[in-house]
Design a protein around this motif. Structure first.
Motif, mmCIF file in Angstrom:
data_model
loop_
_atom_site.group_PDB
_atom_site.id
_atom_site.type_symbol
_atom_site.label_atom_id
_atom_site.label_comp_id
_atom_site.label_asym_id
_atom_site.label_seq_id
_atom_site.Cartn_x
_atom_site.Cartn_y
_atom_site.Cartn_z
ATOM 1 N N THR A 24 0.938 -1.147 0.073
ATOM 2 C CA THR A 24 -0.027 -0.030 0.071
ATOM 3 C C THR A 24 0.840 1.243 0.053
ATOM 4 O OG1 THR A 24 -0.043 0.034 2.333
ATOM 5 C CG2 THR A 24 -1.911 -1.018 1.095
ATOM 6 N N LEU A 25 1.515 1.469 1.113
ATOM 7 C CA LEU A 25 2.265 2.716 1.224
ATOM 8 C C LEU A 25 3.565 2.726 0.495
ATOM 9 C CD1 LEU A 25 1.974 3.343 5.020
ATOM 10 C CD2 LEU A 25 0.622 4.511 3.180
ATOM 11 N N LEU A 26 4.244 1.447 0.178
ATOM 12 C CA LEU A 26 5.353 1.524 -0.645
ATOM 13 C C LEU A 26 5.261 0.941 -2.008
ATOM 14 C CD1 LEU A 26 7.714 -0.028 2.173
ATOM 15 C CD2 LEU A 26 7.499 2.252 1.353
ATOM 16 N N THR A 27 3.978 1.083 -2.572
ATOM 17 C CA THR A 27 3.718 0.831 -3.912
ATOM 18 C C THR A 27 4.435 1.392 -4.751
ATOM 19 O OG1 THR A 27 1.358 -0.195 -3.234
ATOM 20 C CG2 THR A 27 1.939 0.364 -5.518
ATOM 21 N N ASN A 28 4.536 2.841 -4.811
ATOM 22 C CA ASN A 28 5.214 3.540 -5.912
ATOM 23 C C ASN A 28 6.587 3.630 -5.502
ATOM 24 O OD1 ASN A 28 2.710 4.369 -7.086
ATOM 25 N ND2 ASN A 28 2.390 5.865 -5.287
ATOM 26 N N VAL A 29 7.209 2.951 -4.457
ATOM 27 C CA VAL A 29 8.762 2.922 -4.430
ATOM 28 C C VAL A 29 9.313 1.950 -5.357
ATOM 29 C CG1 VAL A 29 10.810 2.254 -2.811
ATOM 30 C CG2 VAL A 29 8.574 3.611 -1.983
ATOM 31 N N ALA A 30 9.886 2.516 -6.421
ATOM 32 C CA ALA A 30 10.581 1.255 -7.504
ATOM 33 C C ALA A 30 11.618 0.527 -6.881
ATOM 34 C CB ALA A 30 10.928 2.239 -8.844
ATOM 35 N N ALA A 31 12.266 1.082 -6.043
ATOM 36 C CA ALA A 31 13.350 0.419 -5.535
ATOM 37 C C ALA A 31 13.241 -0.752 -4.859
ATOM 38 C CB ALA A 31 14.778 1.140 -5.119
ATOM 39 N N TRP A 32 13.824 -1.802 -4.962
ATOM 40 C CA TRP A 32 13.706 -3.126 -3.924
ATOM 41 C C TRP A 32 13.881 -2.951 -2.473
ATOM 42 C CZ3 TRP A 32 17.444 -5.054 -0.854
ATOM 43 C CH2 TRP A 32 18.474 -4.791 -1.287
ATOM 44 N N TYR A 33 14.839 -1.798 -2.195
ATOM 45 C CA TYR A 33 15.114 -1.810 -0.852
ATOM 46 C C TYR A 33 14.086 -1.083 0.067
ATOM 47 C CZ TYR A 33 16.519 2.636 -2.912
ATOM 48 O OH TYR A 33 16.818 3.850 -3.589
ATOM 49 N N SER A 35 10.714 -2.146 0.226
ATOM 50 C CA SER A 35 10.103 -3.193 1.068
ATOM 51 C C SER A 35 10.962 -3.909 2.062
ATOM 52 C CB SER A 35 9.290 -4.026 0.117
ATOM 53 O OG SER A 35 8.259 -3.197 -0.555
ATOM 54 N N PHE A 36 12.487 -4.124 1.397
ATOM 55 C CA PHE A 36 13.181 -4.769 2.054
ATOM 56 C C PHE A 36 13.817 -4.255 3.371
ATOM 57 C CE2 PHE A 36 17.510 -6.227 3.431
ATOM 58 C CZ PHE A 36 17.320 -7.462 3.292
ATOM 59 N N LEU A 37 13.822 -2.995 3.596
ATOM 60 C CA LEU A 37 14.164 -2.109 4.547
ATOM 61 C C LEU A 37 12.856 -2.352 5.767
ATOM 62 C CD1 LEU A 37 15.982 -0.451 6.404
ATOM 63 C CD2 LEU A 37 14.927 1.496 5.248
ATOM 64 N N PHE A 38 11.945 -2.174 5.001
ATOM 65 C CA PHE A 38 10.511 -2.209 6.196
ATOM 66 C C PHE A 38 10.682 -3.773 6.641
ATOM 67 C CE2 PHE A 38 6.208 -3.150 7.269
ATOM 68 C CZ PHE A 38 5.933 -2.312 8.138
ATOM 69 N N TRP A 39 10.700 -4.627 5.877
ATOM 70 C CA TRP A 39 10.491 -6.196 6.365
ATOM 71 C C TRP A 39 11.773 -6.491 7.275
ATOM 72 C CZ3 TRP A 39 9.303 -7.798 0.865
ATOM 73 C CH2 TRP A 39 7.815 -7.836 0.586
ATOM 74 N N ALA A 40 13.010 -5.909 7.110
ATOM 75 C CA ALA A 40 13.986 -6.080 8.125
ATOM 76 C C ALA A 40 13.817 -5.568 9.484
ATOM 77 C CB ALA A 40 15.404 -5.485 7.307
ATOM 78 N N CYS A 41 13.395 -4.158 9.306
ATOM 79 C CA CYS A 41 12.837 -3.684 10.664
ATOM 80 C C CYS A 41 11.694 -4.381 11.266
ATOM 81 C CB CYS A 41 12.545 -2.100 10.296
ATOM 82 S SG CYS A 41 13.948 -1.050 9.754
ATOM 83 N N ALA A 42 10.795 -5.090 10.554
ATOM 84 C CA ALA A 42 9.648 -5.574 11.206
ATOM 85 C C ALA A 42 10.159 -6.824 11.777
ATOM 86 C CB ALA A 42 8.748 -5.895 10.099
ATOM 87 N N GLY A 43 11.261 -7.542 10.992
ATOM 88 C CA GLY A 43 11.855 -8.860 11.534
ATOM 89 C C GLY A 43 12.536 -8.510 13.144
#
Length: 63
Positions: A24-33, A35-43
Motif C-alpha cells: 500500500t504505502l510502498l507501492t510507488n517505491v520502485a527500488a527493492w530496498y 520493502s526490504f528495509l521495512f521487512w528487515a525492521c519488522a523482523g
C-alpha cells in the motif's frame, strides 16, 4: 498473562503491517530496498517482541 497477551497482539500487528505496508504505502517505491528495509525492521521488531514475551518463562522441567 494479560501483559504477555499485549505483546502477542503487538507481534500480530507487526505481521499485519508487514503484509499491508509494502503493498500500500510502498507501492510507488520502485527500488527493492523500500520493502526490504521495512521487512528487515519488522523482523527485528518481532525478535524484540519475542524476547519480551518469553523473558518470564521459567524452566519447570528440571526441578
Amino acid at each position: 498473562m494479560v501483559k504477555r497477551s499485549k505483546w502477542i497482539w503487538a507481534v500480530w500487528c507487526v505481521v499485519l503491517l508487514s503484509c499491508l505496508v509494502p503493498y500500500t504505502l510502498l507501492t510507488n517505491v520502485a527500488a527493492w530496498y523500500g520493502s526490504f528495509l521495512f521487512w528487515a525492521c519488522a523482523g527485528v521488531a518481532v525478535i524484540a517482541l519475542n524476547i519480551f514475551i518469553t523473558r518470564d518463562f521459567e524452566d519447570h522441567g528440571h526441578e
